[in-house]
Design an enzyme around this catalytic site. Sequence first.
Site, PDB file in Angstrom:
ATOM      1  N   LEU A 117      21.190  -5.016   5.619  1.00  0.00           N
ATOM      2  CA  LEU A 117      20.497  -3.785   6.000  1.00  0.00           C
ATOM      3  C   LEU A 117      19.114  -4.126   6.558  1.00  0.00           C
ATOM      4  O   LEU A 117      18.088  -3.813   5.959  1.00  0.00           O
ATOM      5  CB  LEU A 117      20.399  -2.852   4.794  1.00  0.00           C
ATOM      6  CG  LEU A 117      19.715  -1.503   4.947  1.00  0.00           C
ATOM      7  CD1 LEU A 117      20.404  -0.642   5.987  1.00  0.00           C
ATOM      8  CD2 LEU A 117      19.676  -0.780   3.606  1.00  0.00           C
ATOM      9  N   PRO A 118      19.057  -4.809   7.726  1.00  0.00           N
ATOM     10  CA  PRO A 118      17.745  -5.076   8.311  1.00  0.00           C
ATOM     11  C   PRO A 118      17.075  -3.753   8.677  1.00  0.00           C
ATOM     12  O   PRO A 118      17.724  -2.856   9.218  1.00  0.00           O
ATOM     13  CB  PRO A 118      18.051  -5.919   9.540  1.00  0.00           C
ATOM     14  CG  PRO A 118      19.484  -5.672   9.850  1.00  0.00           C
ATOM     15  CD  PRO A 118      20.144  -5.301   8.555  1.00  0.00           C
ATOM     16  N   HIS A 119      15.802  -3.638   8.338  1.00  0.00           N
ATOM     17  CA  HIS A 119      15.099  -2.381   8.558  1.00  0.00           C
ATOM     18  C   HIS A 119      13.611  -2.644   8.730  1.00  0.00           C
ATOM     19  O   HIS A 119      13.089  -3.653   8.238  1.00  0.00           O
ATOM     20  CB  HIS A 119      15.321  -1.428   7.381  1.00  0.00           C
ATOM     21  CG  HIS A 119      14.896  -2.020   6.069  1.00  0.00           C
ATOM     22  ND1 HIS A 119      15.728  -2.835   5.331  1.00  0.00           N
ATOM     23  CD2 HIS A 119      13.745  -1.925   5.371  1.00  0.00           C
ATOM     24  CE1 HIS A 119      15.097  -3.222   4.224  1.00  0.00           C
ATOM     25  NE2 HIS A 119      13.885  -2.679   4.237  1.00  0.00           N
ATOM     26  N   THR A 120      12.956  -1.731   9.419  1.00  0.00           N
ATOM     27  CA  THR A 120      11.513  -1.816   9.590  1.00  0.00           C
ATOM     28  C   THR A 120      10.989  -0.467  10.068  1.00  0.00           C
ATOM     29  O   THR A 120      11.746   0.369  10.558  1.00  0.00           O
ATOM     30  CB  THR A 120      11.110  -2.927  10.584  1.00  0.00           C
ATOM     31  OG1 THR A 120       9.708  -3.154  10.509  1.00  0.00           O
ATOM     32  CG2 THR A 120      11.517  -2.594  12.006  1.00  0.00           C
TER      33      THR A 120
END
Length: 157
Positions: free
Chosen positions: A64-67
């Site tokens: 779950l890459p997130h930014t």
Amino acid sequence: MGITDLFPGSDGILSLGPANKTELLDLLAAEAARRLDHRKEDILHALLAREKLGSTALGRGVALPHTQLGWLQEPLAILARLERPINYDARDGEPVDLVFLVLWPEAATEGFLPALSGICRALRDNQLPRQLRQAGSAAEALAKLRAADDRSPDALP
């Protein structure tokens, strides 16, 4: 904002072939940049900075890459299924083949954590990762995700 709002049917990517985590994030940043009409480098830099804090792998082959981005006006989420699993520094040691990218406006911080937890809540359904891996289309994969979210006992109204 529910999963249905985050992942409209046209925003699913079902086939990416990165060799490693860095290449995956580069491909996702390029796709997000195309959809947002923005520079890929800005998105990639933010994703890599987040990964330096700790891997965004959730386990069981899911990441779950997130930014959050200061210039972003509306959230963007992309579901990707990888052609081959890759090492993603997951705590359980499992390679990743399902990826949920979430980019969120910095100005709308109140919705960010609920959106991430909504995805995690849907993934509590042990059948969901298998169903997403077997889906024949982006629309089918996203329908499975929405159905799992609807079945979640903690689902928000």
